[in-house]
Write a protein that holds these residues in place. Structure first.
Motif, mmCIF file in Angstrom:
data_model
loop_
_atom_site.group_PDB
_atom_site.id
_atom_site.type_symbol
_atom_site.label_atom_id
_atom_site.label_comp_id
_atom_site.label_asym_id
_atom_site.label_seq_id
_atom_site.Cartn_x
_atom_site.Cartn_y
_atom_site.Cartn_z
ATOM 1 N N TYR A 58 8.480 48.210 -17.058
ATOM 2 C CA TYR A 58 8.624 47.391 -15.868
ATOM 3 C C TYR A 58 9.827 46.462 -16.028
ATOM 4 N N TYR A 85 11.678 43.249 -14.287
ATOM 5 C CA TYR A 85 11.535 42.130 -13.356
ATOM 6 C C TYR A 85 12.917 41.542 -13.125
ATOM 7 N N LEU A 94 9.953 43.587 -8.789
ATOM 8 C CA LEU A 94 9.486 44.448 -9.868
ATOM 9 C C LEU A 94 9.918 45.878 -9.591
ATOM 10 N N VAL A 132 4.366 39.345 -10.882
ATOM 11 C CA VAL A 132 5.782 38.985 -10.805
ATOM 12 C C VAL A 132 5.967 37.482 -10.952
ATOM 13 N N ILE A 156 8.638 35.863 -13.725
ATOM 14 C CA ILE A 156 9.908 35.288 -13.286
ATOM 15 C C ILE A 156 10.032 33.810 -13.613
#
Length: 128
Positions: A5, A7, A53, A88, A92
């Motif tokens: 994944y 971000y 994402l 997310v 972040i």
């Protein structure tokens, strides 16, 4: 195949490319991976996400790791890679909130100039 994944808090989608020697003096695109952007950009539903994402494969991660621009975005704190799927908003928090291409807001220019008012309906008028 394991999922990875990515971000991002970048304001636009990014196509990261690797190159190989090509015909003549021009390199040829070897591989490319697109990472979703649009963080800090309002969509048609008036939603402004703080981060995005993108799910990629291990093979795509190997391409990204060879890409100098991707490594720079990671170094500057705009992109992070995780093997765990996390919310997310949680991830972040550790990234830079905005990149230089993010739209200006009253908050983003506070302290830089006096009396900032952003007129959201004004059209540009030529100087006379």
């Amino acid at each position: 195949m394991n999922k990875v994944y990515v971000y991002s808090t970048l304001s636009s989608d990014q196509e990261y490319r690797t190159f190989r020697e090509g015909g003549g003096d021009l390199p040829q695109v070897e591989a490319s991976v697109v990472i979703r952007g649009k963080a800090n950009v309002m969509d048609k539903h008036f939603v402004t996400p703080a981060g995005m994402l993108t799910e990629i494969t291990e093979e795509q991660l190997a391409v990204l790791e060879r890409c100098e621009v991707f490594r720079t975005h990671v170094k500057h704190g705009h992109v992070i890679v995780s093997r765990d799927l996390l919310p997310v908003e949680k991830v972040i928090g550790d990234l830079e909130a905005r990149d230089k291409s993010a739209p200006l807001t009253e908050e983003s220019v506070k302290g830089q100039v006096d009396d900032v008012v952003i007129n959201k309906t004004a059209k540009a008028k030529p100087k006379e």
